[in-house]
Design a protein around this motif. Structure first.
Motif: not given
Length: 649
Positions: A11, A14, A409
């Motif tokens: 992961w 962002s 996410d």
């Protein structure tokens, strides 16, 4: 090499995630915008006074900071540092700020959400109990004990104790009388808060007789407060009658180093060590971890499955100081129902309570995965931003499960530290990628290194996890006579001037870490150090195995690896044992392959739910386990005494 390294990332945050992170705002606040994490970490340990002062300001600590932030140890070692020597603060005051109508606490149990308590209601309860403590003669520095489940009353008693500057120490009600006395008996509390009954696994447990034994063993008690009536074989006051309703809440602002908590080691090698922590050290450590490393923000909701004896309980409740709602969870994490084990309870709590942050354990994740339960398929986890794990190393394949079965996410943080620092040396960060099987980064403010057998820092090789510079949440001392000497012997005798933590670890080229287990349970066949986590990670992939424990046993001036397996159903066949050996050889190394495999009916655990290799090893080689009261299932060791080298699988 580059392709292999890239594939480790499971992961990445962002750009929006990084932009909005508290870590980014903190870097901007100190003039280090866009500074790489490793450089900010180096600054945090090279200028500790400035760093921890910046944490104080960023977290808006309530109190007087004073003009001095850090006085280094006079002898240049780690011991004797003074943090904020002019400061005055109160721990409870920092946790109890906020609007009256703000949701402060959600209490849950095996049936779901039980109560919601506003900040105004919480403050009123704390004021009443604090009044009762003052009337009982408790003052700054006096000790108050608790034998309480993870419910509102325990939190209120703790905060009331802290508000007047007294020292809090608690045990879980499932502890035996001897285990409680081994802990609370050391500190001579003036007042004891206790629950005469608690519920676990769908059953009510009456511990009145156990409490009577505890009370008779602590002559220092001037008052006993029972959270559920006064029906007990000793004189006690009921929770509702303790203190005056409508009492004003006052906070005793005391020095940064004022004792706040006494926490205890597991006690498997003798009487538990009573570790004394300071109010200022605990507050700053937790504010830093919550806000910077876990990205906890005002209005978030955080829960960690724990009992009142584990340090993660104290870690959790400090979240109030960041403006978050905390979720207290009582009872079993996986309760038994009529139709079997309910592995979805905590995941449903994420949905019903709107949890943004959840803390669990690798053992819990393994049980959920083994049941074939996929939380993302069964519950709405839209609010969940951060999943955390502590208590044992997280296996690499569990990272895959987290991002496949829970949520693709979100930030996942395997964190590692201990009761002795009431926090973490290795932790997560919302601005860094999560790598498979790795703890994301060294915690800010901690000069963490891995030293090899030569005593020099090593990258990419196993060694001892150490810390080389002082930090605010270091213990004040160990409680009792000779406490300073016992403290030194535990953490500094191996390397004078350097904190040796007791973990076998590895630092990677990314600055992340891998923890392989405790050094006191490290395997050494042929003189080569092997961590137990690699063996556990492989065995746990076999659905035929419910649990396991591995340890080393002496043989011909060497050591052999002994693996004990608890079958999930039928016994352990020679074919299954052979397949497990083969898998360990292929996934770890030939040196990891156990010399002996035994089938056992269970595995020894501490009262706080940690696997105890040392107890299993001791009985197998004919030694005495010094403190059986520290184990939740000591009777299982009777089986290990009869394991013979001549009858392995």
């Amino acid at each position: 090499m580059g392709e292999r390294v890239a594939s480790d990332i499971v992961w990445s945050p962002s750009a929006a995630w990084v932009r909005d992170a508290n870590m980014t705002r903190f870097a901007q606040s100190i003039g280090f915008a866009d500074l790489p994490y490793d450089m900010m970490h180096r600054w945090s340990i090279s200028d500790p006074g400035e760093f921890w002062s910046a944490v104080w300001d960023f977290a808006r600590v309530v109190g007087d900071k004073g003009s001095v932030t850090f006085e280094p140890p006079p002898d240049g070692t780690m011991l004797g540092a003074r943090w904020f020597p002019e400061a005055r603060l109160n721990f409870a005051e920092n946790l109890l700020r906020g609007a009256d109508n703000a949701l402060a606490v959600i209490e849950s149990d095996e049936t779901g959400i039980a109560r919601r308590v506003s900040m105004g209601e919480l403050r009123a309860q704390v004021a009443r109990i604090a009044d009762g403590l003052l009337r009982a003669g408790v003052g700054p520095g006096d000790c108050v004990g608790g034998v309480l489940p993870n419910r509102i009353e325990g939190l209120v008693a703790l905060l009331a104790t802290a508000s007047i500057g007294a020292v809090w120490s608690s045990c879980s009600p499932d502890f035996g009388a001897a285990a409680i006395l081994d802990r609370l008996g050391q500190i001579a509390p003036k007042v004891l808060f206790a629950a005469p009954r608690y519920r676990y696994g769908g059953r009510e447990h009456d511990i009145g007789a156990r409490l009577a034994e505890v009370v008779s063993g602590i002559p220092s008690l001037s008052a006993i407060v029972l959270t559920d009536g006064t029906d007990a074989p000793f004189e006690a006051t009921s929770w509702r009658e303790f203190g005056s309703a409508g009492a004003l809440l006052r906070y005793a602002r005391l020095p940064f180093s004022q004792p706040l908590y006494v926490l205890y080691t597991s006690g498997t090698t003798g009487k538990p060590k009573a570790i004394v922590h300071s109010a200022g050290g605990v507050l700053l450590q937790h504010l830093k971890e919550h806000q910077l490393h876990c990205d906890l923000k005002p209005g978030d909701t955080i829960g960690w499955y724990t009992n009142t004896a584990w340090m993660m309980y104290h870690w959790l409740i400090s979240s109030l100081a960041s403006g978050a709602t905390i979720v207290l969870t009582d009872g079993a994490a996986i309760p038994k129902r009529e139709d079997g084990l309910d592995v979805g309870l905590l995941w449903r709590l994420v949905e019903s309570a709107g949890l943004t942050h959840l803390g669990i354990s690798p053992k819990f994740m393994h049980a959920v995965a083994e049941a074939g339960y996929r939380p993302s398929d069964r519950t709405d986890l839209a609010t969940l931003r951060v999943l955390m794990s502590a208590g044992a190393p997280v296996a690499p394949d569990q990272y895959d499960w987290v991002y496949s079965a829970v949520k693709p996410d979100m930030m996942f943080a395997s964190i590692s530290g201990g009761t002795e620092i009431i926090g973490c040396f290795l932790i997560g960060s919302p601005t860094l990628p999560v790598r498979r099987g790795q703890l994301t980064c060294k915690a800010l403010g901690h000069a963490v290194q891995v030293l090899d057998t030569r005593g020099v820092p090593a990258i990419g090789r196993k060694g001892d996890l150490v810390c080389t510079e002082p930090f605010p949440s270091m213990p004040l001392t160990f409680w009792g006579e000779g406490g300073d000497a016992r403290y030194f012997d535990t953490y500094f005798s191996q390397r004078p001037g350097i904190w040796t933590h007791g973990d076998l670890a590895e630092e990677t080229i990314h600055g992340s870490g891998v923890v392989y287990g405790r050094t006191d349970t490290t395997l050494k066949p042929g003189g080569v150090r092997i961590g137990t986590s690699e063996i556990y990670a492989t065995v746990e992939k076999f659905h035929e195995i419910a649990d396991c424990v591995v340890f080393g046993a002496p043989k011909n001036n060497d050591e052999e690896i002994v693996l004990c397996l608890q079958p999930a159903g039928a016994g352990i066949s020679p074919d299954l044992a052979a397949r497990i050996r083969k898998a360990i050889r292929e996934s770890a190394s030939p040196r990891h392959v156990p010399h002996r495999i035994h089938a056992v009916p269970g595995v020894p655990y501490t009262l706080n739910g940690k696997r105890v290799e040392s107890a299993a090893r001791a009985v197998v080689i004919g030694e005495i386990v010094k403190n059986l009261d520290s184990l939740s299932n000591p009777e299982i060791l009777d089986f290990y005494r009869n394991l013979a080298r001549e009858t392995p699988l």
